[in-house]
Design an enzyme around this catalytic site. Structure first.
Site, PDB file in Angstrom:
ATOM      1  N   HIS A 287       0.828  -1.209   0.000  1.00  0.00           N
ATOM      2  CA  HIS A 287       0.000   0.000   0.000  1.00  0.00           C
ATOM      3  C   HIS A 287       0.860   1.257   0.000  1.00  0.00           C
ATOM      4  CE1 HIS A 287      -3.681  -2.240   0.528  1.00  0.00           C
ATOM      5  NE2 HIS A 287      -4.363  -1.114   0.540  1.00  0.00           N
TER       6      HIS A 287
ATOM      7  N   LYS B 225     -10.171  -8.535   7.113  1.00  0.00           N
ATOM      8  CA  LYS B 225     -10.892  -8.990   8.299  1.00  0.00           C
ATOM      9  C   LYS B 225     -10.970  -7.876   9.334  1.00  0.00           C
ATOM     10  CE  LYS B 225      -6.958 -11.207  10.618  1.00  0.00           C
ATOM     11  NZ  LYS B 225      -6.624 -10.651  11.934  1.00  0.00           N
TER      12      LYS B 225
END
Lengths: 169, 277
Positions: free
Chosen positions: A39, A104
């Site tokens: 990222h 998650k």
């Protein structure tokens, strides 16, 4: 809890609008792994106005750092990592056209709102079910940042990959 | 004196490390099986994914979770056990070999450069010494998600039992579903902050129904379990089943001016092994 099927990359984001929080969805098609370090690099490329290693428009990112590939060329285990660590790194990707993220756990409210604003959806999948989820990945290809090892970006072909819509698009 | 043979030690260590990666802890497996019997059909489908995951992992030698963790080792050394080899070296070498040979993820990196150490080493090893001739080894693989959920605080020594309870419940609420519930939760209270953390981590080795707590610890653990399971988190954050499979409490004396408290979380894929030499 209705069950729906969605294929990535999306032809358009209309189908996401039919999803409701809590819907169990099966994913098909092409998705890309990217977690913390990847990222950072994607954001740097965007900042510098350079092209990303994959088409981000209408795409889905899977927050996942798999175990190494086995003899069949597929990962042994490939479940989700904690999404909230990517909260501060997500907005520029949504702006660039990302339409889904899979991970998650919960996320900051402002990020969930941003998903909504950009007509995108955050999906959760099952943390601790890496062996099961790996079997839903039919092929994988390393496409960027090989020096990051498990944190590199892999292009995955998935079939019947189970996720739950965490919010409305 | 009992001589501990290096080659046999390594063999046993490797065996348990492999076992931990591919085989779900039996009490957690039983918990899943029982849970599926008392939830709705739709929820059953989700619990079944986890039961199937453990079967696939065992059958196909796939890691239960892709986060194969850092390797935490607790070693108990009897005063009549003779170890004439470099124990730490043997452990680290075994970790390196197993993670390489079994296709496990190497998840350790230097803190600033984030460069991978490339062998999932170092293992983090704690030692205890005791009477006897045995060498007892406990292995725990701890994933980053559950490790990031670790909490520690120095409360005021005047804190009431209610304040202690509410600190724990608040922390679990804050963690939410990000560390893969249902959780094994353990709380170390007292000592210094390091000791509180040490015991909170070590107690994750205890089985869901395993005893070992005194009356005071047990009563606090029961209250905490009730309160934590009243939080709207539940199985994978989906608000069914339980948030916590168990809560363990360990209390040890502390300085009159302090009240250290530490909370450790074991995820649903808690992976452990043990052997006695």
């Amino acid at each position: 809890m209705n069950e729906k099927a969605i294929r990535f990359p999306l032809p358009n984001s209309e189908i996401l609008k039919t999803l409701k929080a809590g819907d169990l969805v099966k994913l098909f098609g092409t998705i890309y792994t990217a977690r913390d370090q990847a990222h950072k690099r994607l954001l740097k490329l965007l900042e510098e106005g350079k092209p990303l290693p994959f088409g981000i428009k209408n795409s889905a990112i899977y927050y996942c750092g798999p175990t190494p590939a086995r003899e069949d060329g597929l990962f042994g285990s490939a479940g989700p990592t904690t999404s909230s660590r990517m909260d501060e790194l997500t907005l520029p990707l949504l702006k660039a056209g990302l339409k889904a993220a899979i991970g998650k756990g919960g996320r900051h409210e402002k990020i969930l709102r941003a998903f909504q604003e950009y007509g995108a959806v955050y999906f959760t999948t099952f943390g601790g079910a890496g062996a099961y989820l790996a079997k839903k990945i039919k092929s994988q290809k390393l496409i960027a940042f090989p020096d990051l090892g498990a944190e590199a970006i892999y292009e995955l072909e998935v079939e019947d990959f189970p996720v739950i819509a965490a919010g409305n698009a | 004196m009992k001589a501990i043979d290096e080659a046999i030690f390594k063999e046993k260590f490797r065996e348990q490390l492999i076992h931990a990666n591919f085989q779900l802890r039996e009490d957690v497996r039983v918990y899943f099986k029982n849970l599926r019997e008392r939830v709705s059909q739709k929820q059953q489908k989700i619990v079944d994914i986890f039961i199937e995951n453990s079967e696939i992992a065992f059958r196909e030698k796939r890691a239960l979770c892709q986060d194969t963790g850092y390797v935490q080792v607790f070693v108990r050394i009897g005063n009549r056990a003779r170890i004439d080899f470099d124990l730490e070296k043997a452990i680290n070498l075994s970790v390196k070999e197993v993670y390489q040979d079994c296709g496990l993820r190497k998840s350790l990196a230097y803190p600033l450069s984030r460069q991978n150490t490339s062998g999932n080493t170092p293992a983090f090893i704690d030692y205890e010494f005791c009477e006897g001739e045995n060498l007892e080894v406990f292995i725990m693989l701890k994933g980053g998600g559950s490790e990031n959920a670790t909490k520690a605080e120095l409360l005021l020594p005047t804190a009431s039992l209610e304040e202690i309870e509410s600190w724990v419940v608040k922390m679990v609420e804050k963690i939410g579903a990000r560390a893969c519930p249902p959780y094994l939760i353990s709380v170390g209270i007292g000592g210094n902050l390091g000791k509180a953390l040490y015991y909170s981590k070590k107690m994750l080795l205890e089985g869901i129904d395993e005893g070992g707590m005194d009356e005071e610890e047990k009563s606090l653990s029961e209250n905490l379990l009730k309160k934590i399971n009243a939080l709207p988190i539940g199985f994978q954050g989906l608000q069914f089943g339980e948030t916590a499979m168990s809560v363990k409490v360990r209390m040890i004396p502390c300085h009159i001016a302090t009240l250290p408290i530490a909370l450790s979380i074991g995820c649903n894929s808690v992976r452990q092994g043990r052997f006695i030499f």
